[in-house]
Design an enzyme around this catalytic site. Structure first.
Site, PDB file in Angstrom:
ATOM      1  CB  THR A 177     -53.906  34.942-111.763  1.00  0.00           C
ATOM      2  OG1 THR A 177     -52.993  35.631-112.618  1.00  0.00           O
ATOM      3  CG2 THR A 177     -54.100  33.532-112.321  1.00  0.00           C
ATOM      4  CG  ASP A 178     -53.429  39.337-114.942  1.00  0.00           C
ATOM      5  OD1 ASP A 178     -52.733  38.392-114.524  1.00  0.00           O
ATOM      6  OD2 ASP A 178     -52.969  40.480-115.157  1.00  0.00           O
ATOM      7  CD  GLU A 179     -49.491  34.624-115.038  1.00  0.00           C
ATOM      8  OE1 GLU A 179     -49.245  33.488-115.486  1.00  0.00           O
ATOM      9  OE2 GLU A 179     -48.686  35.266-114.365  1.00  0.00           O
TER      10      GLU A 179
ATOM     11  CE1 TYR B 193     -50.386  30.482-110.395  1.00  0.00           C
ATOM     12  CE2 TYR B 193     -50.170  32.027-112.212  1.00  0.00           C
ATOM     13  CZ  TYR B 193     -50.593  31.749-110.923  1.00  0.00           C
ATOM     14  OH  TYR B 193     -51.225  32.718-110.179  1.00  0.00           O
TER      15      TYR B 193
ATOM     16  CE  LYS C  32     -54.958  30.923-109.043  1.00  0.00           C
ATOM     17  NZ  LYS C  32     -55.108  30.814-107.546  1.00  0.00           N
TER      18      LYS C  32
HETATM   19  P1  NAD Z   1     -47.249  32.693-102.630  1.00  0.00           P
HETATM   20  O1  NAD Z   1     -46.556  31.649-103.428  1.00  0.00           O
HETATM   21  O2  NAD Z   1     -46.459  33.818-102.059  1.00  0.00           O
HETATM   22  O3  NAD Z   1     -48.003  32.013-101.403  1.00  0.00           O
HETATM   23  C1  NAD Z   1     -48.727  30.822-101.550  1.00  0.00           C
HETATM   24  C2  NAD Z   1     -48.995  30.255-100.148  1.00  0.00           C
HETATM   25  O4  NAD Z   1     -49.779  29.057-100.315  1.00  0.00           O
HETATM   26  C3  NAD Z   1     -47.715  29.863 -99.391  1.00  0.00           C
HETATM   27  O5  NAD Z   1     -47.777  30.358 -98.074  1.00  0.00           O
HETATM   28  C4  NAD Z   1     -47.742  28.337 -99.411  1.00  0.00           C
HETATM   29  O6  NAD Z   1     -47.132  27.754 -98.267  1.00  0.00           O
HETATM   30  C5  NAD Z   1     -49.238  28.050 -99.465  1.00  0.00           C
HETATM   31  N1  NAD Z   1     -49.529  26.735-100.052  1.00  0.00           N
HETATM   32  C6  NAD Z   1     -49.006  26.204-101.189  1.00  0.00           C
HETATM   33  N2  NAD Z   1     -49.482  24.950-101.373  1.00  0.00           N
HETATM   34  C7  NAD Z   1     -50.345  24.708-100.356  1.00  0.00           C
HETATM   35  C8  NAD Z   1     -51.153  23.597 -99.997  1.00  0.00           C
HETATM   36  N3  NAD Z   1     -51.172  22.465-100.726  1.00  0.00           N
HETATM   37  N4  NAD Z   1     -51.934  23.690 -98.892  1.00  0.00           N
HETATM   38  C9  NAD Z   1     -51.912  24.819 -98.113  1.00  0.00           C
HETATM   39  N5  NAD Z   1     -51.143  25.885 -98.393  1.00  0.00           N
HETATM   40  C10 NAD Z   1     -50.367  25.834 -99.497  1.00  0.00           C
HETATM   41  O7  NAD Z   1     -48.418  33.221-103.557  1.00  0.00           O
HETATM   42  P2  NAD Z   1     -49.017  34.699-103.709  1.00  0.00           P
HETATM   43  O8  NAD Z   1     -48.205  35.441-104.704  1.00  0.00           O
HETATM   44  O9  NAD Z   1     -49.280  35.261-102.375  1.00  0.00           O
HETATM   45  O10 NAD Z   1     -50.408  34.352-104.433  1.00  0.00           O
HETATM   46  C11 NAD Z   1     -51.554  34.056-103.652  1.00  0.00           C
HETATM   47  C12 NAD Z   1     -52.715  33.765-104.571  1.00  0.00           C
HETATM   48  O11 NAD Z   1     -52.963  34.898-105.402  1.00  0.00           O
HETATM   49  C13 NAD Z   1     -52.471  32.596-105.529  1.00  0.00           C
HETATM   50  O12 NAD Z   1     -53.665  31.859-105.634  1.00  0.00           O
HETATM   51  C14 NAD Z   1     -52.113  33.252-106.855  1.00  0.00           C
HETATM   52  O13 NAD Z   1     -52.504  32.435-107.919  1.00  0.00           O
HETATM   53  C15 NAD Z   1     -52.937  34.523-106.779  1.00  0.00           C
HETATM   54  N6  NAD Z   1     -52.407  35.684-107.496  1.00  0.00           N
HETATM   55  C16 NAD Z   1     -51.118  36.113-107.313  1.00  0.00           C
HETATM   56  C17 NAD Z   1     -50.667  37.258-107.951  1.00  0.00           C
HETATM   57  C18 NAD Z   1     -49.269  37.784-107.746  1.00  0.00           C
HETATM   58  O14 NAD Z   1     -48.871  38.729-108.447  1.00  0.00           O
HETATM   59  N7  NAD Z   1     -48.490  37.262-106.821  1.00  0.00           N
HETATM   60  C19 NAD Z   1     -51.536  37.960-108.802  1.00  0.00           C
HETATM   61  C20 NAD Z   1     -52.837  37.487-108.992  1.00  0.00           C
HETATM   62  C21 NAD Z   1     -53.261  36.363-108.317  1.00  0.00           C
HETATM   63  O1  DAU Z   2     -50.407  38.392-113.484  1.00  0.00           O
HETATM   64  C1  DAU Z   2     -50.526  37.802-112.225  1.00  0.00           C
HETATM   65  C2  DAU Z   2     -49.403  36.818-112.002  1.00  0.00           C
HETATM   66  O2  DAU Z   2     -48.226  37.571-111.748  1.00  0.00           O
HETATM   67  C3  DAU Z   2     -49.678  35.865-110.845  1.00  0.00           C
HETATM   68  O3  DAU Z   2     -50.786  35.064-111.172  1.00  0.00           O
HETATM   69  C4  DAU Z   2     -48.454  34.976-110.557  1.00  0.00           C
HETATM   70  O4  DAU Z   2     -48.706  34.178-109.420  1.00  0.00           O
HETATM   71  C5  DAU Z   2     -47.266  35.874-110.301  1.00  0.00           C
HETATM   72  O5  DAU Z   2     -46.097  35.084-110.088  1.00  0.00           O
HETATM   73  C6  DAU Z   2     -47.057  36.827-111.474  1.00  0.00           C
HETATM   74  O6  DAU Z   2     -46.638  36.100-112.655  1.00  0.00           O
HETATM   75  P1  DAU Z   2     -45.487  36.642-113.623  1.00  0.00           P
HETATM   76  O7  DAU Z   2     -44.919  35.483-114.344  1.00  0.00           O
HETATM   77  O8  DAU Z   2     -45.973  37.797-114.409  1.00  0.00           O
HETATM   78  O9  DAU Z   2     -44.463  37.197-112.496  1.00  0.00           O
HETATM   79  P2  DAU Z   2     -42.864  37.110-112.384  1.00  0.00           P
HETATM   80  O10 DAU Z   2     -42.470  38.019-111.278  1.00  0.00           O
HETATM   81  O11 DAU Z   2     -42.378  35.706-112.347  1.00  0.00           O
HETATM   82  O12 DAU Z   2     -42.391  37.754-113.766  1.00  0.00           O
HETATM   83  C7  DAU Z   2     -42.784  39.079-114.122  1.00  0.00           C
HETATM   84  C8  DAU Z   2     -42.211  39.354-115.505  1.00  0.00           C
HETATM   85  O13 DAU Z   2     -40.777  39.453-115.377  1.00  0.00           O
HETATM   86  C9  DAU Z   2     -42.461  38.259-116.523  1.00  0.00           C
HETATM   87  O14 DAU Z   2     -42.663  38.853-117.794  1.00  0.00           O
HETATM   88  C10 DAU Z   2     -41.166  37.435-116.513  1.00  0.00           C
HETATM   89  C11 DAU Z   2     -40.115  38.477-116.179  1.00  0.00           C
HETATM   90  N1  DAU Z   2     -38.951  37.999-115.392  1.00  0.00           N
HETATM   91  C12 DAU Z   2     -39.197  37.292-114.263  1.00  0.00           C
HETATM   92  C13 DAU Z   2     -38.156  36.849-113.480  1.00  0.00           C
HETATM   93  C14 DAU Z   2     -38.409  36.043-112.231  1.00  0.00           C
HETATM   94  C15 DAU Z   2     -37.667  38.334-115.785  1.00  0.00           C
HETATM   95  O15 DAU Z   2     -37.451  38.991-116.822  1.00  0.00           O
HETATM   96  N2  DAU Z   2     -36.627  37.903-115.008  1.00  0.00           N
HETATM   97  C16 DAU Z   2     -36.813  37.161-113.874  1.00  0.00           C
HETATM   98  O16 DAU Z   2     -35.803  36.777-113.218  1.00  0.00           O
END
Ligand code: NAD
Ligand code: DAU
Length: 331
Positions: free
Chosen positions: A128-130, A155, A159
């Site tokens: 992730t970019d985070e 988190y 990562k």
């Molecule tokens: P998500 O939370 O929707 O899905 C995570 C999945 O991993 C779930 O199906 C969960 O059951 C499984 N999991 C959790 N713990 C586990 C374990 N111990 N063993 C096996 N499976 C397990 O997450 P997502 O948003 O789809 O993100 C997927 C990946 O992409 C993550 O690694 C996250 O860090 C990365 N990522 C997410 C975003 C985003 O915006 N959502 C952006 C950049 C990177």
């Molecule tokens: O940048 C990539 C990341 O994006 C991934 O690595 C993470 O897994 C993914 O969850 C996401 O992280 P964020 O914290 O950016 O996503 P989230 O949807 O939780 O929040 C997006 C923005 O909105 C953040 O600035 C917090 C804000 N927010 C979030 C929630 C849930 C609100 O203002 N209200 C809310 O209820």
């Protein structure tokens, strides 16, 4: 050409789930193994249509369960691993960091050990970019692959730790790998605890939408299908050992995102409720994707086309997110 075995971890989650479907549609010569623990974030109802196919297998397992994972790798001898499984929600990492270390750090290390033991052709670590921390408001400054790692939440620290382990297994043991660092994804099957699906589901139900702080924090939004295409490209064409940032230059403040959803659904801005800010809330994320573009990737969605498609998907598929919100999908 001989068939390839592809292990996708976290394929019951949001991005992994979309990637399972993307790969199954594109490569009929791949045997796809979806390994997922099915935590609160894992849901298999999304795979009903592919579950019966001969080249798809679901394995319920914990990536941190060393014995089970090593035995599985010995038995199946995967060619490729694409690793999504993680605890992914920043707010949860603030209230309960321990499970983030166990899954994201220790779980990744188990997969690395298993992958090097059998000698996989490529390990793609989806990060992730985070991990880069936060940017200031200057719109000319972006995260590049050279930006130092400065994670701010438990988190993102977990990562970043897993990224460093993947890098170390490449340097020390020669494990063939790539790391991808993507900006915020959105699209179908996004778990409704995250900003965009939470907002859409609440607005459709005429419920208040919590906006943290003043709503001025910026995220760089990428449609999940564009992310899937990027990972596919990196898996097959990525230069061994390299990191690739993934993002489509779609920066928006959180307030802009929430207002766009409210206006598209024809509802009132009175639904917005400003609430206490997230602890350590990163100000701005923004990706420079030049390196990946040079490899041949470009996004197909703008934020406008992507958010319109996503709002329509959540409107048309209310039964999916309603069963998630009600907990019915666990029964
Ligand atoms: P998500 O939370 O929707 O899905 C995570 C999945 O991993 C779930 O199906 C969960 O059951 C499984 N999991 C959790 N713990 C586990 C374990 N111990 N063993 C096996 N499976 C397990 O997450 P997502 O948003 O789809 O993100 C997927 C990946 O992409 C993550 O690694 C996250 O860090 C990365 N990522 C997410 C975003 C985003 O915006 N959502 C952006 C950049 C990177
Ligand atoms: O940048 C990539 C990341 O994006 C991934 O690595 C993470 O897994 C993914 O969850 C996401 O992280 P964020 O914290 O950016 O996503 P989230 O949807 O939780 O929040 C997006 C923005 O909105 C953040 O600035 C917090 C804000 N927010 C979030 C929630 C849930 C609100 O203002 N209200 C809310 O209820």
């Amino acid at each position: 050409m001989s068939r390839k075995k592809l292990l996708i971890t976290g394929g019951a989650g949001f991005i992994g789930g979309n990637f399972v479907q993307y790969i199954m549609d594109k490569y009929s010569d791949y045997d796809v193994y979806n390994l997922d623990l099915l935590t609160y974030a894992g849901d298999l109802t999304k795979h009903k249509e592919i579950a019966e196919r001969d080249n798809y297998r679901f394995i319920q397992a914990d990536i941190a369960d060393r014995g089970a994972i090593l035995a599985l790798f010995e038995q199946e001898r995967f060619d490729y691993v694409v690793h999504f499984a993680a605890e992914s929600h920043v707010d949860r990492s603030i209230t309960d960091p321990a499970v983030f270390v166990r899954t994201n750090v220790m779980g990744t290390q188990v997969l690395l050990d298993a992958s090097r033991t059998i000698g996989v052709t490529k390990f793609v670590h989806v990060s992730t970019d985070e991990v880069y921390g936060e940017l200031d408001w200057d719109p000319a400054v972006f995260f590049t692959e050279e930006t130092p790692l400065q994670p701010n939440s438990p988190y993102s620290a977990s990562k970043a730790s897993s990224d460093l382990l993947v890098r170390a297994y490449h340097e020390t043991f020669g494990l063939p790998m790539n790391i991808t660092r993507c900006s915020n994804n959105y699209g179908p099957y996004h778990f409704p605890e995250k900003l965009i699906p939470l907002t859409i589901s609440r607005v459709l139900n005429e419920q208040k939408v919590p906006v943290y702080g003043d709503g001025g924090n910026i995220r760089d939004w990428l449609h999940v299908w564009d992310h899937c295409a990027a990972i596919d490209l990196v898996l097959h064409e990525g230069v061994n050992g390299e990191v690739y940032n993934v993002g489509g230059h779609n920066e928006r403040t959180n307030l802009e995102v929430v207002k766009t959803i409210i206006h598209t659904l024809g509802k009132s801005e009175d639904l917005i409720e400003f609430v206490t800010d997230r602890l350590g809330h990163d100000k701005r994320y923004a990706i420079d994707p030049t390196k990946l573009e040079k490899l041949g990737w470009k996004p197909t969605y703008t934020f406008e086309t992507g958010i319109a498609q996503t709002i329509k998907w959540y409107t048309d598929n209310a039964e999916w997110w309603e069963q998630i919100l009600s907990g019915e999908y666990r029964k």
